[in-house]
Design an enzyme around this catalytic site. Structure first.
Site, PDB file in Angstrom:
ATOM      1  NE  ARG A 263      41.805  36.311  42.037  1.00 54.75           N
ATOM      2  CZ  ARG A 263      42.704  37.159  41.577  1.00 54.75           C
ATOM      3  NH1 ARG A 263      42.693  37.484  40.294  1.00 54.75           N
ATOM      4  NH2 ARG A 263      43.591  37.711  42.376  1.00 54.75           N
ATOM      5  NE  ARG A 278      40.399  34.081  32.434  1.00 51.00           N
ATOM      6  CZ  ARG A 278      40.807  35.278  32.830  1.00 51.00           C
ATOM      7  NH1 ARG A 278      40.414  35.750  33.993  1.00 51.00           N
ATOM      8  NH2 ARG A 278      41.595  36.002  32.070  1.00 51.00           N
ATOM      9  CD  GLU A 350      46.944  40.494  35.131  1.00 51.67           C
ATOM     10  OE1 GLU A 350      46.019  40.703  34.318  1.00 51.67           O
ATOM     11  OE2 GLU A 350      46.824  40.633  36.352  1.00 51.67           O
ATOM     12  CB  SER A 353      48.215  42.976  38.810  1.00 50.54           C
ATOM     13  OG  SER A 353      47.586  44.207  38.563  1.00 50.54           O
ATOM     14  NE  ARG A 391      46.937  33.882  34.669  1.00 51.66           N
ATOM     15  CZ  ARG A 391      46.169  34.903  34.313  1.00 51.66           C
ATOM     16  NH1 ARG A 391      46.727  36.079  34.055  1.00 51.66           N
ATOM     17  NH2 ARG A 391      44.866  34.761  34.211  1.00 51.66           N
TER      18      ARG A 391
END
Length: 424
Positions: A263, A278, A350, A353, A391
């Site tokens: 990303r 991130r 988070e 998802s 994560r």
RNA sequence: GGAGAGGUGGCAGAGUGGUCGAAUGUACCUGACUCGAAAUCAGGCGUAGGUGCAAGCCUACCGUGGGUUCGAAUCCCACCCUCUCCGCCA
């Protein structure tokens, strides 16, 4: 993509529901384009019909050896007129398509209405955050002596990249294997391996293109179409069924894949700059389901449960959030986020998802099945992280840390690490 | 990287400028025959869109996008993809 028939028939309702997501659908423009399209399409088709019949006459006349000059003279103007009409219609349909491709999915009625993440609704909490009798360290400090190496990642590639060595690298691999094994052995998913570079058609199918190109890494090639690095395995795996017509009895299809994700993180400057929360590249185990439309919301509950199971087996405290209308992703009708407890941040973050995309992606992909009536009907698609490996690594380090900086290995991972009980 | 072949309906496969949305076979559905099945015979059998109360009518689609033409599956250009041989390569 939204259903254009619904837009024609229930425009006000669609506009109203999109507004709850903070999206303003240009209803006036749509209505105007639609009205124009109708007349233009009819007139274009009339011209085409005329051309077809005249051309047919010419063919017949020629075969009889008759003079065709008079008929040719008759259609002299037709060609230009038709060409103009066809061009105008194509332009119009492009505009309609742009409008349609840019609109997000309709939220399900059960989704809480809200404008941003502050209005997400907590559904449940699982586990109790451990209380520490020493000052907790964050994963960056804990990981450094165990092989979590940001300097090298930065040297090799730049910011938001990391390298893993030794015990940390091994723990990272163990996590991914544990997740994939659990989903394939216990949750009924078929393991899949996919390309990490996909074409624009695939990205369009799942909704990343055309609107979110800036979030992607693009690989240009001099003599071929560009490819894109996948931001999630959702893209290649869901596109397995692009342009397919499945048999009803094949459903549901349940796929699980372990892939890296890439990303660009455009627009997130300054957020989560420390650590591996991130990154431009991270690993994820993804679940994808292709289901009968009637079962997609039940499937969402099931799939979310599969992601929760990983956290439970790892004994990581988490909470389950129902995202509000304003915080949901582009293509989703309903999304649950799972947030894991991070002691060093003293908060939930988070880690998964899970979304039911309804027919939104299926319509873009033309992914259908033969229904009971023998008609082709769009499938529903779902996807969810099960889980984000990087994560999860962070969560394990922080939740399982000991006063001396060592890490206790979660019980379920020990068999993946040759029985190792502690990372020192 | 070099040389060549090719992409047509669920599948196979014809069609190289004109009543072609497309022969034929096969699969599938319906009916007839049969106690039943097979075989045989008859009919049906693509997708999307427009229009109409409906029956229907009309339009588009032969890998994708352009072009030539009164007319394109068929001719031209670009792109995508597949296959074969040679070379290189994990």
């Amino acid at each position: 993509m939204l259903d254009i028939n619904q837009l024609r028939n229930e425009l006000d309702l669609v506009v109203e529901r999109l507004a709850t997501r903070g999206y303003t659908f240009n209803a006036a423009e749509f209505a105007a384009l639609e009205a124009e399209r109708k007349t233009l399409q009819t007139s274009t088709q009339d011209l085409q019909a005329k051309r077809n019949s005249v051309s047919k006459q010419i063919g017949i006349a020629k075969s009889k050896g008759e003079d065709v000059a008079p008929i040719l003279a008759e259609v002299e103007n037709l060609k230009g007129e038709l060409g103009a009409a066809e061009t105008a219609l194509a332009t119009l349909q492009d505009k309609l398509n742009t409008l349609l491709m840019g609109a997000p999915n309709l939220p399900d009625a059960s989704v809480p209405v809200g404008k941003d993440e502050a209005e997400n609704v907590e559904v449940l909490r699982w586990g109790t955050p451990r209380s520490f009798d020493f000052a907790v360290k964050d994963h960056v400090d804990l990981g450094a002596p165990l092989g979590l190496d940001f300097e090298t990642g930065t040297k090799l590639s730049g910011s938001r990249f990391s390298a893993l060595r030794g015990p940390i690298a091994r723990l990272h691999r163990a996590l991914a294997q544990f997740m994939l094994n659990t989903h394939t052995n216990e949750h009924g998913y078929e393991e899949v391996y996919t390309p990490y570079l996909v074409n624009a058609a695939s990205m369009t199918g799942t909704g990343q293109l055309p609107k979110f190109e800036e979030d992607l890494f693009k690989v240009s090639r001099p003599d071929a179409e560009p490819l894109y690095l996948i931001p999630t395995a959702e893209v290649p795996v869901t596109n397995f069924v692009r342009d397919e017509i499945l048999k009803a009895e094949q459903l549901p299809l349940k796929f699980a894949a372990h892939t890296p994700c890439f990303r660009s993180e455009a627009g997130s400057y300054g957020r989560d700059v420390r650590g591996m929360i991130r990154q431009h590249q991270f690993d994820k185990v993804e679940m994808v389901q292709i289901v009968h439309p009637e079962t997609s919301f039940a499937a969402l509950e099931e799939l979310t449960g599969h992601a929760e199971r990983i956290l439970q087996l790892l004994e990581l405290p988490y909470r389950k959030m129902a995202l509000c209308t304003g915080d949901m992703g582009f293509g989703s009708t309903k999304t649950y986020d799972l947030e894991v407890w991070l002691p060093a941040q003293n908060t939930y973050r988070e880690i998964s998802s899970c979304s039911n995309m309804g027919a939104f992606q299926a319509r873009r992909m033309q992914a259908r099945f033969k229904n009971e009536a023998g008609k082709n009907e769009l499938v529903h698609t779902l996807n969810g992280s099960g889980l984000a490996v990087g994560r999860t690594l962070v969560a394990v380090l922080e939740n399982y840390q000991n006063v001396d900086g060592s890490i206790t290995v979660p019980t379920v991972l020990r068999s993946y690490l040759g029985g190792l009980e502690q990372l020192v």
